[in-house]
Design a protein around this motif. Structure first.
Motif, short mmCIF file in Angstrom:
data_model
loop_
_atom_site.label_atom_id
_atom_site.label_comp_id
_atom_site.label_asym_id
_atom_site.label_seq_id
_atom_site.Cartn_x
_atom_site.Cartn_y
_atom_site.Cartn_z
N GLU A 139 0.72 -0.99 0.17
CA GLU A 139 -0.05 -0.20 0.21
C GLU A 139 1.10 1.02 0.46
OE1 GLU A 139 -2.40 -0.79 3.61
OE2 GLU A 139 -4.03 -1.71 2.76
N ILE A 140 1.73 1.65 0.70
CA ILE A 140 2.56 2.48 1.18
C ILE A 140 3.44 2.40 -0.33
CG2 ILE A 140 4.97 4.01 2.22
CD1 ILE A 140 3.69 2.00 4.27
N ALA A 141 4.07 1.40 -1.11
CA ALA A 141 4.53 1.77 -1.97
C ALA A 141 3.62 2.12 -3.22
CB ALA A 141 4.92 0.02 -2.41
N LYS A 142 3.08 1.75 -3.98
CA LYS A 142 1.76 2.30 -4.55
C LYS A 142 1.05 3.58 -4.36
CE LYS A 142 -2.80 0.56 -6.20
NZ LYS A 142 -4.19 0.01 -6.63
N GLU A 143 1.27 4.16 -3.12
CA GLU A 143 0.66 4.94 -2.51
C GLU A 143 1.64 6.52 -3.11
OE1 GLU A 143 -0.56 8.30 0.82
OE2 GLU A 143 0.41 6.28 1.35
N LEU A 144 3.22 5.76 -3.42
CA LEU A 144 4.27 7.45 -2.72
C LEU A 144 5.20 6.60 -4.12
CD1 LEU A 144 5.39 6.96 0.59
CD2 LEU A 144 4.16 8.82 -0.25
N GLY A 145 4.80 6.34 -4.59
CA GLY A 145 5.00 5.70 -6.19
C GLY A 145 6.59 5.11 -6.50
#
Length: 464
Positions: free
Chosen positions: A295-301
């Motif tokens: 989730e963090i990786a997806k949100e922050l690119g």
């Protein structure tokens, strides 16, 4: 028991050189590491997973591979080792270990690096010398090094201070290179890599700044973030601040009116990871932690994150694949009773707080984690992360193969993939001309067979 010499020692070499080889065959117990130019002859060579020269020669010079093939011309003055009946592989790579590193929860004893330069961390009471600064002769030993929970620019490669016994244990498991990953804290520092030879030879550190370690820890003393959800919020905000810092810096350099970076040291140190110039290595083993990483990786690119631990990875394969993550799978398997979901089984058992008895199938499922990830197309690198010794590395890979992973995939997870994720493929991971002469040599033709002992380990051309 003294082992039989497999080669003739040239008369021109010193007597001490010849004596060094009259040691036990156990690579973990080598007393003296000797570096010379070698020709490993009549040996089966596995240059990479699935690539085999059934009978050939490997030539080393100045610690690197000078030639490899079925027919190699051997120059004069080279020490020849007849290795008939043996197989040579690229030295194994443990993709992540915290052995020899300080952590927020485990101080590094000042005596750990006896005879070497003790590493000191900011905030850790390193004797005022700064990180990686050797003590002068006659100086008092420094107090233990304790890594702060938040120190994004601490370099694991600078602070690696293993004991001789810890290095021997790695070599006994066939490990010639290790990835260095801090444990505990939130942003404890950066990933590095090192060799597992003796400190009396070349420097152990191989590469620094291979990635940014991110862990879902908490701060000591009740300070924020003192809870798991607080840690997630802190990590997310830290990355957002670093991305904003990067945009300000870009605008400032372009001459945009009013744009001025804050130059906050912490945010500045996180900029490479926040902008994906450097990979982020998230320490995450449970299903919930891995989902949070995705989730963090997806949100922050964040591109191509690395998930260290990944012990419940088979339960969230879709999440790992969606981020393009590499799973650095710890072979320190958790108890099946601790796997996410067992508590829910306990509720259905009618015995509050008691899960059904663990079965052989439950144990097999845990050990088949790496095989399931590989089958699904998730890149896998093996690690001993969470363990206290590297000497069982090869044994645990053997059990992973027994749980369903192919020998070639297992070899790739212990050589090629960790070299790639650590950014050291140009130096290690396969047997190719120009790379470091890091080898593990076994009797027979199967590196992971329990009946095939390790005969020799080479690290940067030195034999152990």
């Amino acid at each position: 028991m003294a082992r039989r010499l497999l080669f003739a020692v040239p008369l021109a070499l010193p007597v001490a050189f010849a004596t060094a080889f009259a040691q036990t065959a156990d690579p973990g117990k080598a007393v003296t590491a000797v570096r010379a130019d070698y020709a490993l002859t009549n040996v089966r060579i596995v240059t990479a997973p699935g690539k085999v020269i059934e009978r050939g020669t490997v030539l080393t010079r100045d610690g690197r591979i000078a030639a490899v093939g079925a027919t190699v011309q051997i120059p004069a003055g080279v020490t020849q080792m007849d290795l008939s009946g043996h197989t040579v592989y690229a030295g194994l790579i443990d993709a992540a270990t915290s052995i020899g590193l300080p952590s927020p929860s485990r101080p590094l004893p000042a005596t750990a690096a006896a005879g070497a330069a003790p590493a000191a961390g900011r905030g850790g009471g390193g004797g005022g010398g700064g990180r990686g600064v050797p003590l002068g002769r006659g100086s008092a030993p420094p107090p233990p090094v304790v890594l702060p929970e938040v120190e994004a620019d601490a370099e694991a490669a600078d602070m690696f201070a293993p004991t001789d016994d810890q290095l021997k244990a790695f070599r006994a498991g066939g490990v010639t290179t290790v990835g260095l990953v801090f444990d505990g804290g939130l942003f404890p520092g950066r990933v590095g890599s090192a060799l597992t030879g003796t400190r009396g030879g070349s420097p152990l550190a191989l590469r620094a700044a291979s990635g940014q370690v991110v862990a879902f820890g908490t701060k000591r003393g009740g300070a924020y973030p003192g809870t798991g959800i607080g840690a997630v919020a802190f990590i997310r905000q830290a990355f957002l601040d670093a991305q904003y810092e990067a945009r300000l810096d870009k605008a400032f350099k372009a001459g945009t009116p009013g744009a001025r970076p804050s130059n906050d040291p912490f945010s500045r140190a996180l900029v490479p990871a926040a902008t994906s110039e450097m990979s982020s290595w998230f320490v995450a083993s449970t299903e919930r932690q891995i989902v949070r990483v995705a989730e963090i990786a997806k949100e922050l690119g964040l591109k191509t994150p690395v998930v260290v631990g990944s012990q419940e990875g088979w339960r969230v394969i879709a999440n790992l694949k969606s981020t393009g993550a590499t799973a650095v799978v710890s072979l320190q398997w958790p108890s099946p009773d601790s796997i996410t979901g067992r508590a829910f089984l306990a509720v259905g058992s009618g015995k509050s707080g008691t899960a059904p008895a663990t079965t052989a199938a439950d144990t097999a499922e845990v050990r088949a984690n790496a095989a399931a990830l590989t089958k699904a197309g998730v890149p896998v690198a093996f690690a001993s992360y969470g363990g206290e010794s590297g000497n069982t590395f090869r044994d645990r890979i053997r059990l992973t193969i027994a749980a369903g992973m192919s020998p070639d995939d297992a070899l790739r997870a212990a050589t090629v993939t960790p070299a790639a994720v650590l950014g050291i493929s140009a130096a290690v991971g396969t047997i190719e001309v120009g790379k470091l002469a890091n080898f593990v040599i076994v009797t027979g033709n199967d590196l992971f067979a329990a009946t095939n002992p390790i005969k020799h380990v080479f690290i940067e051309g030195r034999i152990y």
